[in-house]
Motif scaffolding. Structure first.
Motif, PDB file in Angstrom:
ATOM      1  N   LEU A   1       0.851  -1.192   0.000  1.00 19.34           N
ATOM      2  CA  LEU A   1       0.000   0.000   0.000  1.00 19.34           C
ATOM      3  C   LEU A   1       0.887   1.242   0.000  1.00 19.34           C
ATOM      4  CD1 LEU A   1      -2.975   0.977   0.218  1.00 19.34           C
ATOM      5  CD2 LEU A   1      -2.633   1.077   2.688  1.00 19.34           C
ATOM      6  N   LEU A   2       0.668   2.122  -0.978  1.00 21.72           N
ATOM      7  CA  LEU A   2       1.427   3.363  -1.112  1.00 21.72           C
ATOM      8  C   LEU A   2       0.464   4.540  -1.062  1.00 21.72           C
ATOM      9  CD1 LEU A   2       4.113   4.882  -1.759  1.00 21.72           C
ATOM     10  CD2 LEU A   2       3.520   4.615  -4.184  1.00 21.72           C
ATOM     11  N   ARG A   3       0.751   5.506  -0.169  1.00 21.38           N
ATOM     12  CA  ARG A   3      -0.085   6.710  -0.040  1.00 21.38           C
ATOM     13  C   ARG A   3       0.795   7.938  -0.208  1.00 21.38           C
ATOM     14  NH1 ARG A   3      -5.086   6.067   2.562  1.00 21.38           N
ATOM     15  NH2 ARG A   3      -5.484   3.939   3.318  1.00 21.38           N
ATOM     16  N   ILE A   4       0.345   8.881  -1.035  1.00 24.43           N
ATOM     17  CA  ILE A   4       1.034  10.157  -1.215  1.00 24.43           C
ATOM     18  C   ILE A   4      -0.009  11.258  -1.073  1.00 24.43           C
ATOM     19  CG2 ILE A   4       2.546  11.543  -2.666  1.00 24.43           C
ATOM     20  CD1 ILE A   4       1.957   8.035  -3.784  1.00 24.43           C
ATOM     21  N   GLY A   5       0.148  12.108  -0.045  1.00 20.87           N
ATOM     22  CA  GLY A   5      -0.824  13.169   0.176  1.00 20.87           C
ATOM     23  C   GLY A   5      -0.159  14.517   0.359  1.00 20.87           C
ATOM     24  N   ASN A   6      -0.945  15.587   0.132  1.00 18.88           N
ATOM     25  CA  ASN A   6      -0.440  16.942   0.357  1.00 18.88           C
ATOM     26  C   ASN A   6      -1.599  17.854   0.749  1.00 18.88           C
ATOM     27  OD1 ASN A   6      -1.217  18.889  -2.112  1.00 18.88           O
ATOM     28  ND2 ASN A   6      -0.936  16.795  -2.896  1.00 18.88           N
ATOM     29  N   ASP A   7      -1.246  18.989   1.402  1.00 21.52           N
ATOM     30  CA  ASP A   7      -2.280  19.872   1.934  1.00 21.52           C
ATOM     31  C   ASP A   7      -2.572  21.062   1.035  1.00 21.52           C
ATOM     32  OD1 ASP A   7      -0.002  21.346   2.184  1.00 21.52           O
ATOM     33  OD2 ASP A   7      -0.320  21.889   4.297  1.00 21.52           O
ATOM     34  N   GLY A   8      -2.083  21.035  -0.203  1.00 18.21           N
ATOM     35  CA  GLY A   8      -2.299  22.193  -1.072  1.00 18.21           C
ATOM     36  C   GLY A   8      -3.179  21.882  -2.254  1.00 18.21           C
ATOM     37  N   ALA A   9      -4.144  20.989  -2.047  1.00 23.58           N
ATOM     38  CA  ALA A   9      -4.963  20.540  -3.173  1.00 23.58           C
ATOM     39  C   ALA A   9      -5.760  21.680  -3.773  1.00 23.58           C
ATOM     40  CB  ALA A   9      -5.914  19.433  -2.722  1.00 23.58           C
ATOM     41  N   LEU A  10      -5.733  21.744  -5.108  1.00 19.13           N
ATOM     42  CA  LEU A  10      -6.566  22.696  -5.856  1.00 19.13           C
ATOM     43  C   LEU A  10      -7.645  21.938  -6.621  1.00 19.13           C
ATOM     44  CD1 LEU A  10      -3.700  24.915  -7.320  1.00 19.13           C
ATOM     45  CD2 LEU A  10      -5.058  25.305  -5.247  1.00 19.13           C
ATOM     46  N   GLY A  11      -8.066  20.792  -6.071  1.00 19.93           N
ATOM     47  CA  GLY A  11      -8.952  19.891  -6.811  1.00 19.93           C
ATOM     48  C   GLY A  11      -8.111  18.814  -7.471  1.00 19.93           C
ATOM     49  N   SER A  12      -8.777  17.849  -8.076  1.00 21.75           N
ATOM     50  CA  SER A  12      -8.051  16.780  -8.751  1.00 21.75           C
ATOM     51  C   SER A  12      -7.245  17.355  -9.899  1.00 21.75           C
ATOM     52  CB  SER A  12      -9.026  15.722  -9.284  1.00 21.75           C
ATOM     53  OG  SER A  12      -9.710  15.106  -8.211  1.00 21.75           O
TER      54      SER A  12
ATOM     55  N   TRP B   1      -7.034  18.425   1.430  1.00 16.41           N
ATOM     56  CA  TRP B   1      -6.002  17.386   1.450  1.00 16.41           C
ATOM     57  C   TRP B   1      -6.226  16.441   0.257  1.00 16.41           C
ATOM     58  CZ3 TRP B   1      -1.588  16.690   4.104  1.00 16.41           C
ATOM     59  CH2 TRP B   1      -0.957  15.435   4.040  1.00 16.41           C
ATOM     60  N   PHE B   2      -5.234  16.389  -0.610  1.00 19.17           N
ATOM     61  CA  PHE B   2      -5.321  15.512  -1.789  1.00 19.17           C
ATOM     62  C   PHE B   2      -4.423  14.301  -1.558  1.00 19.17           C
ATOM     63  CE2 PHE B   2      -3.916  14.019  -5.955  1.00 19.17           C
ATOM     64  CZ  PHE B   2      -5.136  13.844  -6.587  1.00 19.17           C
ATOM     65  N   GLU B   3      -4.964  13.119  -1.846  1.00 15.56           N
ATOM     66  CA  GLU B   3      -4.202  11.900  -1.577  1.00 15.56           C
ATOM     67  C   GLU B   3      -4.368  10.905  -2.723  1.00 15.56           C
ATOM     68  OE1 GLU B   3      -3.313   9.422   2.405  1.00 15.56           O
ATOM     69  OE2 GLU B   3      -5.419   9.340   1.760  1.00 15.56           O
ATOM     70  N   VAL B   4      -3.248  10.296  -3.076  1.00 14.97           N
ATOM     71  CA  VAL B   4      -3.218   9.212  -4.063  1.00 14.97           C
ATOM     72  C   VAL B   4      -2.915   7.925  -3.312  1.00 14.97           C
ATOM     73  CG1 VAL B   4      -2.054   8.283  -6.093  1.00 14.97           C
ATOM     74  CG2 VAL B   4      -2.457  10.745  -5.908  1.00 14.97           C
ATOM     75  N   VAL B   5      -3.728   6.893  -3.541  1.00 12.63           N
ATOM     76  CA  VAL B   5      -3.570   5.612  -2.851  1.00 12.63           C
ATOM     77  C   VAL B   5      -3.443   4.513  -3.891  1.00 12.63           C
ATOM     78  CG1 VAL B   5      -4.537   3.999  -1.180  1.00 12.63           C
ATOM     79  CG2 VAL B   5      -4.968   6.470  -0.935  1.00 12.63           C
ATOM     80  N   ALA B   6      -2.346   3.763  -3.832  1.00 10.98           N
ATOM     81  CA  ALA B   6      -2.112   2.656  -4.756  1.00 10.98           C
ATOM     82  C   ALA B   6      -1.877   1.383  -3.958  1.00 10.98           C
ATOM     83  CB  ALA B   6      -0.901   2.942  -5.649  1.00 10.98           C
ATOM     84  N   SER B   7      -2.403   0.277  -4.471  1.00 13.12           N
ATOM     85  CA  SER B   7      -2.184  -1.008  -3.802  1.00 13.12           C
ATOM     86  C   SER B   7      -1.951  -2.091  -4.841  1.00 13.12           C
ATOM     87  CB  SER B   7      -3.386  -1.374  -2.927  1.00 13.12           C
ATOM     88  OG  SER B   7      -4.536  -1.602  -3.726  1.00 13.12           O
ATOM     89  N   LEU B   8      -1.119  -3.057  -4.464  1.00  8.60           N
ATOM     90  CA  LEU B   8      -0.786  -4.181  -5.339  1.00  8.60           C
ATOM     91  C   LEU B   8      -0.566  -5.421  -4.487  1.00  8.60           C
ATOM     92  CD1 LEU B   8       1.861  -2.921  -7.949  1.00  8.60           C
ATOM     93  CD2 LEU B   8      -0.374  -3.885  -8.460  1.00  8.60           C
TER      94      LEU B   8
END
Length: 398
Positions: free
Chosen positions: A341-352, A383-390
């Motif tokens: 499980l990989l998560r990458i998030g940041n607090d400067g989201a301007l939308g997707s 807060w924008f976050e990308v979540v990947a799983s394999l």
């Protein structure tokens, strides 16, 4: 029979020649033996023998031309109504004449061979439902005429006058349609093989384009960031500005090496390297970044899995630099219950982040789905976050 370009090298041309010679030779052989025998019978009037010989020549020519036409055109193309109508009509007339000559020669059982052969040839140009109706109608007509001929002959032909014509129609249709069915199947399999090869080429091109987009997009974004930083520092801190430009030069050289590696097909993106690189790049952009890698989790993932998650890490980092005004970022990677499980998030989201068709996160999501994984991204309360799983056993699916 020469194969066209679509058959060259596939073996289909040889199979077509085999089918044509086998089918045409079988039909012509039995027609010449039976109908030719009736035409040469001395008990048959001269005009009937002459008419029979002409009809036999026309029927043989019609069968040869019609079957050649049928085997030279894809079965799907025949649905548009293409068929040698003139030859089929001439062959039907000739078959009727030969049947009549056989009756004049008192061949009360074999008279149906020529009409049966022509029924089978006509049937190959019809759709499946039409074939069944034509053969069924021919069987009924052969049975009725057999009854009439048997009764009119008074020679005690009995059941054979009915059974033999019906059998000739059934056997001729079975033989002809069966061999043509085998040819159609081979032709469709050959077309499917060509389509599979074309799709493989297109998929490889898409993979190459996606890799090139990931590499060039990431490097160019970092180069632009460091160039902008060097421009701001040029007057206040020339030494640091020079250091940033040296890094720009190194990044440019690395981008060139990576592009060449992709072109040669041997470059692999590694998750560990991408996480470390992302932390440095985000820090250079003055984004406070925390990294949680878990305990030796990356070692449990296959090379293919590390490559795919490395691409996700690179794309997510590029999106943070390009499409956000982040002050903080968080990267977390761990392995739980057999899944990475990989998560990458940041607090400067301007939308997707905007995604052009065929690039970015949507393409990576498709590649992860093909590897039995998943990729999602969401934005909530800034807060924008990308979540990947394999699955950790991912191997070979890219």
């Amino acid at each position: 029979m020469d194969g066209g370009p679509r058959e060259r090298g596939s073996g289909l041309s040889g199979f077509r020649r085999y089918t044509w010679w086998s089918l045409t030779g079988t039909l012509v052989f039995f027609l010449v033996v039976t109908a030719g025998g009736s035409a040469l019978d001395r008990s048959v009037p001269g005009w009937a023998r002459t008419l029979g010989a002409v009809a036999l020549a026309v029927l043989v020519a019609a069968i040869v031309v019609s079957l050649r036409f049928r085997l030279s055109h894809p079965s799907d193309g025949l649905r548009g109504g293409r068929s040698p109508v003139g030859w089929l009509a001439g062959g039907c007339a000739a078959a009727g004449v030969l049947g009549a000559v056989a009756l004049v020669a008192r061949e009360y059982q074999e008279w149906a061979l020529a009409p049966a052969a022509m029924v089978a040839v006509v049937a190959v140009f019809l759709p499946p439902a039409g074939r069944r109706m034509l053969v069924a109608a021919a069987v009924v007509v052969a049975a009725v005429l057999g009854c009439v001929i048997g009764a009119a002959s008074g020679g005690g032909e009995g059941a054979s006058a009915v059974v033999v014509p019906v059998a000739l129609v059934a056997i001729s249709s079975w033989l002809t349609l069966g061999m043509l069915w085998g040819w159609d199947v081979a032709e469709r399999l050959n077309a499917a093989g060509r389509l599979a090869a074309e799709l493989a080429v297109k998929e490889e091109r898409l993979r190459f384009a996606a890799d090139l987009h990931d590499i060039q997009g990431h490097h160019l974004q970092v180069i632009a960031l460091k160039s902008e930083l060097a421009a701001r520092l040029a007057e206040v801190d020339p030494a640091r500005a020079a250091a940033e430009m040296r890094e720009v030069r190194e990044l440019s050289a690395e981008a060139l090496r990576d592009t060449r590696a992709v072109a040669h097909g041997y470059r692999r993106t590694a998750l560990e390297e991408e996480i470390a690189n992302a932390a440095k790049v985000l820090a250079a952009a003055e984004i406070r970044t925390s990294v949680d890698r878990g305990a030796d989790g990356a070692q449990e993932l296959s090379e293919t899995g590390r490559h795919l998650l490395g691409l996700v890490m690179r794309e997510a980092t590029t999106n943070v630099l390009r499409h956000s005004k982040a002050d903080r970022a968080r990267i977390a990677y761990r392995v739980e219950n057999g899944r990475a499980l990989l998560r990458i998030g940041n607090d400067g989201a301007l939308g997707s982040p905007p995604q052009a068709p065929g690039t970015g996160l949507p393409v990576l999501a498709e590649r992860l789905r093909n590897a039995e994984g998943a990729l999602e991204w969401r934005s909530e309360d800034g807060w924008f976050e990308v979540v990947a799983s394999l699955p950790t056993g991912t191997a070979g699916a890219e």
